[in-house]
Design an enzyme around this catalytic site. Sequence first.
Site, PDB file in Angstrom:
ATOM      1  N   GLU A 146      -7.369   5.039  15.623  1.00  0.00           N
ATOM      2  CA  GLU A 146      -6.892   3.659  15.729  1.00  0.00           C
ATOM      3  C   GLU A 146      -6.053   3.490  16.987  1.00  0.00           C
ATOM      4  O   GLU A 146      -5.174   4.304  17.267  1.00  0.00           O
ATOM      5  CB  GLU A 146      -5.966   3.302  14.559  1.00  0.00           C
ATOM      6  CG  GLU A 146      -6.580   3.293  13.201  1.00  0.00           C
ATOM      7  CD  GLU A 146      -5.541   2.930  12.129  1.00  0.00           C
ATOM      8  OE1 GLU A 146      -4.496   2.351  12.478  1.00  0.00           O
ATOM      9  OE2 GLU A 146      -5.777   3.249  10.952  1.00  0.00           O
TER      10      GLU A 146
ATOM     11  N   TRP B  53       3.293  -5.793  13.726  1.00  0.00           N
ATOM     12  CA  TRP B  53       4.395  -5.260  12.932  1.00  0.00           C
ATOM     13  C   TRP B  53       5.633  -4.933  13.758  1.00  0.00           C
ATOM     14  O   TRP B  53       6.603  -4.416  13.229  1.00  0.00           O
ATOM     15  CB  TRP B  53       3.923  -4.025  12.160  1.00  0.00           C
ATOM     16  CG  TRP B  53       3.071  -3.086  12.955  1.00  0.00           C
ATOM     17  CD1 TRP B  53       1.701  -3.087  13.027  1.00  0.00           C
ATOM     18  CD2 TRP B  53       3.512  -2.024  13.816  1.00  0.00           C
ATOM     19  NE1 TRP B  53       1.259  -2.095  13.875  1.00  0.00           N
ATOM     20  CE2 TRP B  53       2.348  -1.423  14.368  1.00  0.00           C
ATOM     21  CE3 TRP B  53       4.764  -1.513  14.168  1.00  0.00           C
ATOM     22  CZ2 TRP B  53       2.408  -0.346  15.263  1.00  0.00           C
ATOM     23  CZ3 TRP B  53       4.819  -0.445  15.054  1.00  0.00           C
ATOM     24  CH2 TRP B  53       3.653   0.119  15.586  1.00  0.00           C
TER      25      TRP B  53
ATOM     26  N   ASN C 190      -4.962   7.303   4.267  1.00  0.00           N
ATOM     27  CA  ASN C 190      -4.621   6.668   5.539  1.00  0.00           C
ATOM     28  C   ASN C 190      -3.180   6.976   5.902  1.00  0.00           C
ATOM     29  O   ASN C 190      -2.269   6.680   5.130  1.00  0.00           O
ATOM     30  CB  ASN C 190      -4.791   5.147   5.441  1.00  0.00           C
ATOM     31  CG  ASN C 190      -4.719   4.474   6.796  1.00  0.00           C
ATOM     32  OD1 ASN C 190      -5.600   4.671   7.629  1.00  0.00           O
ATOM     33  ND2 ASN C 190      -3.665   3.717   7.024  1.00  0.00           N
ATOM     34  N   GLU C 191      -2.999   7.583   7.055  1.00  0.00           N
ATOM     35  CA  GLU C 191      -1.651   7.839   7.578  1.00  0.00           C
ATOM     36  C   GLU C 191      -0.697   8.363   6.505  1.00  0.00           C
ATOM     37  O   GLU C 191       0.346   7.739   6.223  1.00  0.00           O
ATOM     38  CB  GLU C 191      -1.081   6.571   8.239  1.00  0.00           C
ATOM     39  CG  GLU C 191      -1.825   6.164   9.486  1.00  0.00           C
ATOM     40  CD  GLU C 191      -1.131   5.048  10.271  1.00  0.00           C
ATOM     41  OE1 GLU C 191      -0.336   4.301   9.674  1.00  0.00           O
ATOM     42  OE2 GLU C 191      -1.395   4.931  11.475  1.00  0.00           O
TER      43      GLU C 191
ATOM     44  N   HIS D  50      -2.850  -9.417  13.669  1.00  0.00           N
ATOM     45  CA  HIS D  50      -3.080  -8.208  14.480  1.00  0.00           C
ATOM     46  C   HIS D  50      -4.333  -8.415  15.323  1.00  0.00           C
ATOM     47  O   HIS D  50      -5.309  -9.007  14.876  1.00  0.00           O
ATOM     48  CB  HIS D  50      -3.278  -7.025  13.519  1.00  0.00           C
ATOM     49  CG  HIS D  50      -3.130  -5.677  14.149  1.00  0.00           C
ATOM     50  ND1 HIS D  50      -4.045  -5.169  15.048  1.00  0.00           N
ATOM     51  CD2 HIS D  50      -2.180  -4.714  13.997  1.00  0.00           C
ATOM     52  CE1 HIS D  50      -3.651  -3.951  15.412  1.00  0.00           C
ATOM     53  NE2 HIS D  50      -2.520  -3.654  14.792  1.00  0.00           N
TER      54      HIS D  50
ATOM     55  N   GLU E 238      -1.963  -8.407   7.736  1.00  0.00           N
ATOM     56  CA  GLU E 238      -2.276  -8.019   9.123  1.00  0.00           C
ATOM     57  C   GLU E 238      -3.157  -9.035   9.842  1.00  0.00           C
ATOM     58  O   GLU E 238      -3.823  -8.702  10.822  1.00  0.00           O
ATOM     59  CB  GLU E 238      -2.923  -6.630   9.112  1.00  0.00           C
ATOM     60  CG  GLU E 238      -2.015  -5.614   8.452  1.00  0.00           C
ATOM     61  CD  GLU E 238      -2.327  -4.179   8.826  1.00  0.00           C
ATOM     62  OE1 GLU E 238      -3.372  -3.684   8.375  1.00  0.00           O
ATOM     63  OE2 GLU E 238      -1.527  -3.556   9.545  1.00  0.00           O
ATOM     64  N   LYS E 239      -3.115 -10.287   9.406  1.00  0.00           N
ATOM     65  CA  LYS E 239      -4.012 -11.286  10.005  1.00  0.00           C
ATOM     66  C   LYS E 239      -3.635 -11.642  11.439  1.00  0.00           C
ATOM     67  O   LYS E 239      -4.446 -12.193  12.172  1.00  0.00           O
ATOM     68  CB  LYS E 239      -4.055 -12.549   9.143  1.00  0.00           C
ATOM     69  CG  LYS E 239      -2.703 -13.185   8.920  1.00  0.00           C
ATOM     70  CD  LYS E 239      -2.816 -14.334   7.926  1.00  0.00           C
ATOM     71  CE  LYS E 239      -1.456 -14.802   7.433  1.00  0.00           C
ATOM     72  NZ  LYS E 239      -0.722 -13.789   6.661  1.00  0.00           N
TER      73      LYS E 239
ATOM     74  N   ARG F 138       0.854  -1.195   0.000  1.00  0.00           N
ATOM     75  CA  ARG F 138       0.000   0.000   0.000  1.00  0.00           C
ATOM     76  C   ARG F 138       0.885   1.238   0.000  1.00  0.00           C
ATOM     77  O   ARG F 138       2.083   1.134   0.224  1.00  0.00           O
ATOM     78  CB  ARG F 138      -0.939  -0.002   1.200  1.00  0.00           C
ATOM     79  CG  ARG F 138      -0.230  -0.038   2.539  1.00  0.00           C
ATOM     80  CD  ARG F 138      -1.225   0.077   3.688  1.00  0.00           C
ATOM     81  NE  ARG F 138      -0.577  -0.231   4.957  1.00  0.00           N
ATOM     82  CZ  ARG F 138      -1.187  -0.208   6.131  1.00  0.00           C
ATOM     83  NH1 ARG F 138      -2.465   0.107   6.218  1.00  0.00           N
ATOM     84  NH2 ARG F 138      -0.540  -0.492   7.241  1.00  0.00           N
TER      85      ARG F 138
HETATM   86  C1  GLA Z   1      -1.718   1.630  11.013  1.00  0.00           C
HETATM   87  C2  GLA Z   1      -2.623   1.612   9.813  1.00  0.00           C
HETATM   88  C3  GLA Z   1      -3.644   0.519   9.838  1.00  0.00           C
HETATM   89  C4  GLA Z   1      -3.036  -0.747  10.352  1.00  0.00           C
HETATM   90  C5  GLA Z   1      -2.464  -0.512  11.717  1.00  0.00           C
HETATM   91  C6  GLA Z   1      -1.927  -1.761  12.358  1.00  0.00           C
HETATM   92  O1  GLA Z   1      -2.161   2.455  12.005  1.00  0.00           O
HETATM   93  O2  GLA Z   1      -3.286   2.847   9.648  1.00  0.00           O
HETATM   94  O3  GLA Z   1      -4.124   0.348   8.524  1.00  0.00           O
HETATM   95  O4  GLA Z   1      -2.013  -1.150   9.490  1.00  0.00           O
HETATM   96  O5  GLA Z   1      -1.421   0.410  11.607  1.00  0.00           O
HETATM   97  O6  GLA Z   1      -1.400  -1.504  13.637  1.00  0.00           O
END
Ligand code: GLA
Length: 693
Positions: free
Chosen positions: A309, A317, A151-152, A360, A357-358, A113
């Site tokens: 979040e 991660w 996103n971020e 998480h 991210e499975k 991504r």
């Molecule tokens: C970030 C991303 C999310 C996800 C989380 C996992 O904050 O914005 O999409 O990847 O990390 O901790």
Amino acid sequence: MHARWPRLDGIAYGGEYNPEQWPEDVWEQDVALMHEAGVTLVSVGIFSWGMLEPRPGEYEFGWLDKVLGLLHDAGIAVDLGTPTAAPPPWFLHRHPDARPVTRDGLVLGGGSRQAYCPSSPAYAAAAAGITRELARRYASHPAVVLWHVNNEYGAPLGECYCATSAAAFRSWLRDRYGDLETLNDHWGATFWSQRYGDWAEIDVPRTSTTVVNPAQRLDFARFSSNALLDCFRRERDILHELSPGIPVTTNFMANNCKSVDYWRWAPEVDVISNDNYLTAEDPEGYLGLAMSADLTRSLAGGGPWLLMEHSTSAVSWQPRNLAKQPGEMRRNSLAHLARGADGLLFFQWRAGRFGAEKHHSAMLPQGGTGTRVWRDVVGLGAELATLAGLRGTVVEPDLALLWDWESWWAQELEWRPSVDLTYLERVRAWYEATFRGGLTADFAHPEADLSRYRLVIVPALYLATEQAAANLRRYVEGGGTLVVSCFSGIVDADDRVYLGPYPGALRDVLGLTVEEWRPLRAGEHVTLTWEEPGLPADATALSQVSTVARFASAAEPTGTADAWTEAVVLAGAKPVAWYADGPAAGGPAVTRYDLGEGHAWYVSARTDAATTAAVLAAACESASLAPPARPVPTAGDGWPAAGSWPRDLEIVRRTDGRRRYTVLINHGQTPVTVQLPARIVTIQPGDAEVLAE
Ligand code: GLA
Ligand code: GLA
């Protein structure tokens, strides 16, 4: 800032929902369980571009219509994502030039991504296209209360070094400097023969043989933050136009994002939102959490913000993804709430089956509803429903710490006097002293109006503009108490050293100069003493300020420092502590200057936690600043001295002027008792309470 809060009652609660990863029959179960957990808000569609636009210009909204309908029928509001953080495979296939390039020249591939060049016209067109279609379709959907752009921004990719970015950088520089002579001057181009005679000669500061021009690096960091901001603005403007009345956010990473200057972003965003993840192996991770929340609130101008979040338990991660301890998720949540969040969301609603991210954590874990995490999620939802009264109240700060992305960038370029002196380390050290002192900190830009604060701390401001220096001087002269930590005020916005002795920009306000920096060897420590060297240690030999500091340090006669010391020359300031040994032995280590109506303290070393706390306590004394409650010593609990705050007790207050909520969180192993204005309360280890007065 538009400062428009989404139409939501009480404290919003929920998470990121990824129904596109599940068959439809799971959706109804999801919504029923959300209802059980007290979920009121979910983020949807953040990574759905490929499902919404499977082929360029062909849209499939049917599935999203169904999801939004289900959620709306269940009374759950939606934060709808523009999916532009994850372009589908067709994008890079059609536009290979949009692939981002690292500083080392590596062209990055897809399959992940954020793999696009922020300055790519093809990306701009594609992102605008899907945003426009989404905005048209859902502009007035009754479930949608907030737009979530991308996103971020800035993670995992903050800068791109491709040819398109280089051209965009040149055009940004033309706007900034107008002509090459000005640019050459700002960049100190006579050094190493870097004079530019044509705009076309300017490149992005890609990896070279050795250090690249620091002024060029700084400008590229500014440009890169702005290139991403342009991406945000493009989508925001479309949403404002087609979906008026629905506020727009994008999720920040506060103190965890170096590449984006959020002071410049904050005024562009309707609702400030933030993501925060603990460093799982840090036993005091709650300090990083508190810093992140305080910085986010400060970006929101003290107003409400949304925790977009965090995690119910482990992330996936980090090198070792420790599960949260029992009660930790609740403490984390209430800490964000205490520090101004009016909504708490998790990544993610349901643990994924596949993809990166499975592993998480989620609100609904792989183990389903029979798990501790699920029970805690349901419990938190019920508790938040009882705390709706906090919505709209504001945090009462005691002091401010200065925070500056530009100074962070500049301090951590290559060839500094010591690799040990880093930005976040000192900010966290001074922040920790305030937290452990029972005080609540705002963060402020160095040029912001500081007059509302009785105490301002400058933990690390290597780069200080003339405006910032004048601001600090005005603040002290007007009666403020300022505490400045070492290696601040050295260079201007172009990383040019201020002429004359260090610390150029701040020597006036501090009443001293620094003849030479005296960094230490790795692992080396020096001793600081509150008693003037060479004089008998009786009361007459101690200056008054020194006595204050000595008292505040619980009668410890010495402190320590590592990594960094300085040869300080007094020019009006009074010594408070001296170097007892080390390369600056005999000289002043901590000073205080009385200027106008205020005081300016200087700490010339990288002090240890106890010494930092002692100096802060002395400065608080001079600013008449005390924690908002009084600890009550109970038999055998061993608090060191009356007046000192229990180090593991977090306290924050929110008020609307009529009602006050005091949030107390005990991160320690023993019960703690404090006297609030109206009552005495004991907080058990690991527990948290929200007390209304
Ligand atoms: C970030 C991303 C999310 C996800 C989380 C996992 O904050 O914005 O999409 O990847 O990390 O901790
Ligand atoms: C080398 C170089 C000089 C200078 C010094 C700094 O010797 O020749 O130009 O960079 O290092 O120590």
